[in-house]
Design a protein around this motif. Structure first.
Motif, short mmCIF file in Angstrom:
data_model
loop_
_atom_site.label_atom_id
_atom_site.label_comp_id
_atom_site.label_asym_id
_atom_site.label_seq_id
_atom_site.Cartn_x
_atom_site.Cartn_y
_atom_site.Cartn_z
N MET A 272 0.87 -1.06 0.06
CA MET A 272 0.01 0.04 -0.13
C MET A 272 0.87 1.25 -0.04
SD MET A 272 -3.63 -0.47 0.66
CE MET A 272 -3.86 0.99 1.94
N MET A 273 1.87 1.20 0.89
CA MET A 273 2.76 2.44 1.31
C MET A 273 3.46 2.73 -0.26
SD MET A 273 4.57 3.69 4.11
CE MET A 273 5.91 5.01 4.08
N THR A 274 4.01 1.72 -1.08
CA THR A 274 4.67 1.85 -1.94
C THR A 274 3.76 2.39 -3.02
OG1 THR A 274 5.65 -0.23 -1.62
CG2 THR A 274 6.59 0.77 -3.37
N GLN A 275 2.62 2.02 -3.05
CA GLN A 275 1.61 2.54 -4.30
C GLN A 275 1.47 3.92 -3.97
OE1 GLN A 275 -1.80 0.22 -4.81
NE2 GLN A 275 -1.30 -0.95 -6.29
N ARG A 276 1.02 4.21 -2.71
CA ARG A 276 0.85 5.63 -2.40
C ARG A 276 1.73 6.61 -2.67
NH1 ARG A 276 -0.68 6.48 3.57
NH2 ARG A 276 1.31 7.77 3.79
N ILE B 207 25.25 12.06 6.32
CA ILE B 207 24.21 11.34 7.16
C ILE B 207 24.70 9.99 7.23
CG2 ILE B 207 21.75 10.83 6.77
CD1 ILE B 207 21.28 13.15 5.17
N PRO B 208 24.55 9.41 8.27
CA PRO B 208 24.84 7.93 8.32
C PRO B 208 24.05 7.15 7.51
CG PRO B 208 24.62 9.08 10.61
CD PRO B 208 23.93 9.84 9.52
N HIS B 209 24.59 6.19 6.62
CA HIS B 209 23.95 5.03 5.74
C HIS B 209 22.93 4.50 6.61
CE1 HIS B 209 26.24 5.13 2.16
NE2 HIS B 209 27.12 5.72 2.70
N GLU B 210 23.22 4.33 7.98
CA GLU B 210 22.16 3.53 8.76
C GLU B 210 20.77 4.30 8.68
OE1 GLU B 210 24.99 4.42 10.34
OE2 GLU B 210 26.07 2.88 9.72
N VAL B 211 20.76 5.50 8.62
CA VAL B 211 19.52 6.14 8.56
C VAL B 211 18.32 5.83 7.36
CG1 VAL B 211 18.36 8.41 8.24
CG2 VAL B 211 20.56 8.32 9.76
N GLU B 212 19.43 5.76 6.19
CA GLU B 212 18.49 5.28 5.07
C GLU B 212 18.03 3.65 5.21
OE1 GLU B 212 21.57 7.48 3.43
OE2 GLU B 212 20.51 7.15 1.33
N GLU B 213 19.07 2.87 5.47
CA GLU B 213 18.89 1.42 5.61
C GLU B 213 17.46 1.31 6.72
OE1 GLU B 213 22.75 0.15 6.68
OE2 GLU B 213 23.37 0.77 4.72
N ALA B 214 17.62 2.15 7.75
CA ALA B 214 16.55 1.90 8.74
C ALA B 214 15.16 2.19 8.03
CB ALA B 214 16.68 2.55 9.98
N ALA B 215 15.11 3.18 7.18
CA ALA B 215 14.08 3.67 6.59
C ALA B 215 13.53 2.53 5.41
CB ALA B 215 14.08 4.73 5.91
N PHE B 216 14.55 2.07 4.83
CA PHE B 216 14.18 0.86 3.82
C PHE B 216 13.66 -0.11 4.53
CE2 PHE B 216 17.14 3.15 0.61
CZ PHE B 216 16.20 3.36 -0.12
N ILE B 217 14.27 -0.57 5.52
CA ILE B 217 13.71 -1.69 6.18
C ILE B 217 12.36 -1.45 6.81
CG2 ILE B 217 14.02 -3.23 8.29
CD1 ILE B 217 17.01 -2.52 8.09
N ASP B 218 11.86 -0.08 7.10
CA ASP B 218 10.63 0.02 7.37
C ASP B 218 9.73 0.23 6.37
OD1 ASP B 218 11.39 0.30 10.09
OD2 ASP B 218 11.60 2.43 10.27
N GLY B 219 10.50 -0.05 5.29
CA GLY B 219 9.26 0.04 4.03
C GLY B 219 9.17 1.27 3.36
N CYS B 220 9.79 2.04 3.45
CA CYS B 220 9.95 3.27 3.00
C CYS B 220 10.68 3.48 1.59
CB CYS B 220 10.77 4.38 4.19
SG CYS B 220 10.40 6.35 3.58
N ASP B 221 9.56 3.95 0.50
CA ASP B 221 10.65 3.82 -0.86
C ASP B 221 11.40 5.32 -0.77
OD1 ASP B 221 8.85 6.06 -1.10
OD2 ASP B 221 7.78 5.01 -2.86
N ILE B 222 12.02 5.44 -2.12
CA ILE B 222 13.05 6.42 -2.22
C ILE B 222 12.43 8.04 -2.02
CG2 ILE B 222 12.80 6.45 -4.68
CD1 ILE B 222 16.31 6.74 -4.08
#
Lengths: 290, 440, 270
Positions: B3-7, C159-174
């Motif tokens: 969902m998140m990616t789609q949004r 910015i430490p790479h960990e910040v982005e890695e953590a975000a990616f793991i949380d399912g955050c896209d670019i």
């Protein structure tokens, strides 16, 4: 996924390339072409081929070397002073005091005011017979012709530059200071670091990349300084304040477009070499470790 | 997660669209804000700001109100500051810009633009009865000669300028400063370091700033010693007469009888130094007459510059002129405007009544002009008796710029007078060769 | 911190500010001095101030020129941010253009303006953008984008790479990574670059001279008409300089609280 990433990488640079290449690359090629011609105002559409003569004339005459020396001295002193003062000012703004945001705005005024106007105003203020600065100096019993003596004229130009551009360095470094993670500082404090040690071993290394950016860009801009020096001294007395950019302008003004293009290219090459030098000295090591 | 990616993909698309729309909107607004198509035959004249620009602006108002209908031309004046004017004109003319139709040039700059082919020769318009309603020979011959290059006329003269020696009548008498030796000795008397009782700080001034006015002043020295700038296609300003002139010029600085920051002195500071009683006398342009007179009244008078011992004084003179941009689409209309301003009874007399010395008999002998410019009589005689004309050559402007460079080096003591002149002459030869004018 | 220390620091800050703006204060004095007195009574402060110079400046089209400058500078900031942040991200994180692109940018910044004038003029003539504010918005990116890219790259590097890695793991896209994480962290850089780009565009004069004539004239060109054929109108020139400082200063004052906020916002808590 991998393939897409490569495309995407280029995509990020694309907007800047689309805008910058047409308006910079074409003029740049034209300048290289001009530098190989005997091209004046009067034969602009019918120039003759000069080969490398313009470059040879430049490096074999005294004017280029004189200006290189003046510019070198000027750039070294102003960039050094501005970065140090800018850093001190940024550290000072870390303290608490009243009216910080107002004073922050006021300190920006010297960078905002038009350099051409500043030039004409300093022409009055530094004038021997009509100037406030000369008047104050005469009260202090300092007998000197600020703009008439070679060393004094150059020193005056340097001081004006420092006055105008220190706020610029301050702003750059202050922004960098504000991203130093507070946890790092607190950890160091808990470890019992003195103020000096805190600065020298914790903050300075973290600030080094941004200071490098300040140094590189101030160096480039200081090489280009033109407006107020040209208005106040016109490069004089004699050639005492004829920086490289004033020499470029003087050739252009004489209608000698070939020589001014050749000199511009030389300056450009030097600036790039200098930047690479700074860069490898100060940043590359750090960049590899991150 | 899906969902998140789609949004966020949707967000990405939306933001890209927004950015595009904003970008296009910005572009469109800016273009609409700047409509570039001119409505009708509008002639644009680019001028350098100053009193003359003010006169021209007033004349343009009258032109648009009274003559525009009949000639079917509107006149628009665009003003630029001095430091910008020459750069703008050079770039626009060489770039074949259509931004303006008429520009002002000093007559000595005409040749280089004429040779480059970027300004319009006017002979066709002058001989054409339809476009030329006036008699071109109304202009003084000296002014008409100055706007020709290789037999063709390239400009219409607008006003003529010269330099006087302004002196304080309450301090010095003319026979104390009419020869260079006496000039220097008298200047010492009015310099505090030589004479602590002097009422002025320094004896005189110099156009020492590295600006175009410096060689113009120096030519007065050069000519008065019998020297020339260019003769028979060779630079000759480094001959013995030129050396004498350079030495005398250098004496002013060496003896300290000019302000110590002489290297920043040109028109504005020379004006203030004379006006405020800081110097006893000095060479300055005729344009400063009104301001100096109104500050000092009868305590100041004008005379021709000093001469060499037993010789004749020399006067510098040039003409500010109007040229037609070679890329202009409205050359015929531009020509009409230029002739209306300088030769028409209405236009020329209007400009004359402001005190602008258009070099035509009609204007110069007109009572309103004479009343406005009481010094004109002296000026006219000075130009007639002592005036020298500048070389008409495409290489002259660049040569003059190199003279500025080397004269500055000489005045500051970086080069001896002889070396400075020789260096300048050496470069002059190269420039003349490039222009095909060497030995011609 | 003790209160008296705060007062001492305030006094020091006032002294520093005074040092920096004393010449500008004197320009302010000249701008209200009657013309006759500027040279005859150089140091006098007891004259009756005049607003003549200001009214002379404002009676020309000066306000239009100021407006033009303002438009150019603001749109230039937008353009600079839009193209520099992605480029900086690519250089820092995606490892493209590290050497060539970055040093090519420096050559742009270094371009000798006067020699560039004729080629630049010819290009804008070809694309028909002469005397158009858009041409200035584009040209000013030549010297503003390089600084911005270098600046942002440095910040993103920190910015430490960990910040982005953590975000990616949380399912955050670019895209969300940018909006939610990167941009807030580099906020101080964005504020500084906005100010610096604004100032550079606000005071630029050579390209403004070459590319404009009447309709899109900027205030730096407008202020110079007080330097005439020979004569200089000192009072008017000073007044024009002072007026030219006011809009940016007003702007900074309006956003000053947010400014300081923005400059302190990015502090990483990790």
């Amino acid at each position: 996924m991998r393939k897409w990433a490569i495309n995407r990488n280029n995509l990020f640079l694309l907007p800047s390339l689309i805008i910058l290449i047409p308006i910079s690359l074409i003029p740049f090629l034209i300048i290289i072409y001009f530098s190989l011609l005997n091209i004046y105002t009067f034969n602009f559409y019918n120039p003759s081929w000069a080969g490398l003569n313009n470059f040879i004339n430049l490096v074999s005459g005294p004017d280029f070397w004189n200006s290189l020396f003046v510019s070198g001295l000027y750039v070294t002193v102003v960039v050094g002073a501005e970065v140090i003062f800018g850093l001190l000012l940024a550290l000072f703004f870390n303290y608490n005091f009243y009216g910080k945001s107002v004073l922050f705005v006021i300190i920006m005024i010297p960078v905002i005011i038009s350099q051409a106007v500043v030039g004409y105003m300093f022409l009055i203020m530094l004038s021997d017979m009509f100037g406030i600065v000369s008047y104050i100096l005469s009260i202090l019993n300092v007998k000197i012709s600020i703009l008439g003596e070679r060393a004094a004229a150059l020193a005056a130009m340097i001081l004006i530059d420092i006055l105008i551009w220190t706020p610029y360095c301050f702003l750059v470094i202050y922004a960098g200071l504000k991203t130093v993670p507070s946890a790092v500082l607190e950890a160091a404090k808990i470890d019992g670091a003195t103020k000096y040690k805190l600065f020298r071993y914790v903050m300075l290394p973290l600030l080094l990349p941004i200071i490098t950016v300040a140094v590189i860009f101030r160096t480039i801009d200081a090489f280009k300084t033109f407006d107020y020096v040209y208005i106040i001294t016109g490069g004089g007395p004699g050639t005492a304040t004829t920086t490289l950019s004033i020499l470029i302008y003087k050739y252009f003004d004489s209608g000698n477009i070939g020589m001014s293009s050749a000199l511009s290219l030389l300056v450009l090459i030097m600036a790039i070499l200098l930047s690479r030098l700074y860069y490898s000295f100060l940043v590359s090591r750090r960049w590899q470790t991150t | 997660m899906n969902m998140m990616t789609q949004r966020s993909k949707r967000n990405l698309i939306i933001s890209v669209v927004v950015v595009l729309i904003v970008g296009i909107a910005i572009g469109a607004t800016l273009i609409v804000l700047n409509p570039s198509a001119p409505a009708k035959e509008k002639v644009v004249m680019i001028v350098m700001s100053g009193p003359e620009a003010e006169y021209i602006k007033k004349a343009a108002e009258v032109f648009n109100a009274e003559a525009a209908q009949e000639l079917n031309v509107q006149l628009e004046i665009v003003e630029l500051g001095r430091d910008q004017y020459f750069d703008k004109v050079k770039t626009a003319l060489l770039g074949r810009s259509k931004e303006f139709d008429i520009a002002w040039l000093i007559n000595l700059d005409i040749a280089q633009y004429a040779k480059a082919g970027v300004i319009e020769p006017l002979d066709g318009y002058i001989s054409d009865r339809n476009s030329m309603k006036y008699d071109i020979n109304e202009f003084l011959p000296i002014a008409l000669e100055g706007v020709k290059y290789k037999g063709k006329t390239y400009a219409i003269p607008l006003w003529i300028s010269t330099m006087f020696l302004y002196y304080r009548t309450d301090l010095v008498s003319p026979n104390e400063i009419d020869e260079w030796d006496k000039f220097i000795e008298t200047a010492k008397r009015f310099t505090k370091s030589y004479n602590p009782n002097s009422s002025t700080d320094y004896g005189t001034t110099i156009f020492g700033a590295p600006f175009v006015t410096m060689p113009m002043e120096w030519y007065i020295y050069l000519w008065s010693y019998g020297g020339e700038i260019i003769k028979d296609g060779l630079p000759v300003f480094n001959n013995p007469a030129g050396l004498k002139a350079a030495n005398t010029y250098y004496q002013l600085v060496k003896h300290g009888i000019v302000p110590p920051d002489w290297n920043t002195y040109e028109y504005p500071k020379v004006l203030e130094a004379i006006k405020n009683g800081k110097v006893a006398f000095g060479i300055q342009w005729d344009a400063a007459y009104f301001e100096i007179k109104s500050a000092l009244g009868d305590k100041v008078e004008i005379m021709p510059p000093p001469a060499a011992p037993g010789g004749k004084p020399a006067a510098y003179t040039h003409t500010w002129t109007m040229v037609i941009n070679g890329a202009s689409d409205k050359k015929a209309a531009a020509f009409k405007v230029m002739t209306w301003l300088t030769l028409d009874d209405k236009g020329a007399q209007l400009l004359g009544s402001f005190g602008l010395p258009i070099p035509t008999r009609k204007v110069l002998t007109n009572p309103t002009f004479k009343e406005k410019a009481p010094h004109w009589e002296k000026m006219y005689n000075q130009i007639l008796n002592y005036g020298h004309s500048l070389p008409v050559a495409a290489s002259f402007s660049p040569i003059q710029d190199r003279l500025i460079f080397y004269l500055s080096k000489m005045l500051s003591g970086e080069l001896t007078p002889q070396d400075a002149l020789n260096k300048a002459a050496e470069e002059a030869v190269n420039i003349m060769k490039e222009a095909g004018e060497y030995g011609a | 911190m003790a209160d008296h220390m705060k007062i001492i620091y305030t006094i020091i800050a006032l002294l520093i500010s005074f040092l920096f703006i004393s010449p500008i204060l004197w320009i302010g004095v000249i701008s209200v001095k009657p013309t006759d007195l500027i040279f005859s009574e150089v140091i006098s402060l007891t004259f009756f101030p005049t607003i003549e110079h200001y009214s002379n400046v404002l009676s020309s089209q000066f306000v239009t020129y100021l407006l033009n400058s303002l438009l150019v500078a603001l749109f230039n900031i937008a353009l600079v941010l839009l193209i520099s942040i992605p480029a900086a991200y690519a250089v820092s994180r995606l490892r493209v253009g590290r050497k060539n692109f970055m040093f090519w940018l420096l050559t742009l910044r270094m371009t000798p303006p006067i020699v560039f004038s004729i080629p630049i003029f010819v290009i804008f003539q070809l694309i028909g953008l002469l005397d158009n504010l858009l041409s200035l918005v584009l040209v000013y990116s030549i010297f503003n984008v390089p600084l911005a890219v270098w600046f942002f790259t440095t910040f993103i590097n920190a910015i430490p790479h960990e910040v982005e890695e953590a975000a990616f793991i949380d399912g955050c896209d670019i895209y969300n990574l940018w909006l939610r994480i990167l941009i807030p962290i580099i906020m101080p850089a964005i504020v500084s670059i906005s100010i610096l780009s604004f100032i550079a565009a606000w005071n630029e004069y050579l390209f403004a001279l070459i590319l404009t004539i009447t309709k899109s004239r900027t205030w730096t060109i407008g202020s110079q008409i007080f330097v005439g054929t020979y004569r200089v109108q000192w009072g008017e020139l000073a007044a024009a300089g002072i007026i030219g400082v006011i809009p940016p200063i007003l702007l900074l004052f309006i956003i000053k609280e947010r400014l300081i906020q923005g400059l302190t916002l990015g502090r990483l808590r990790g």
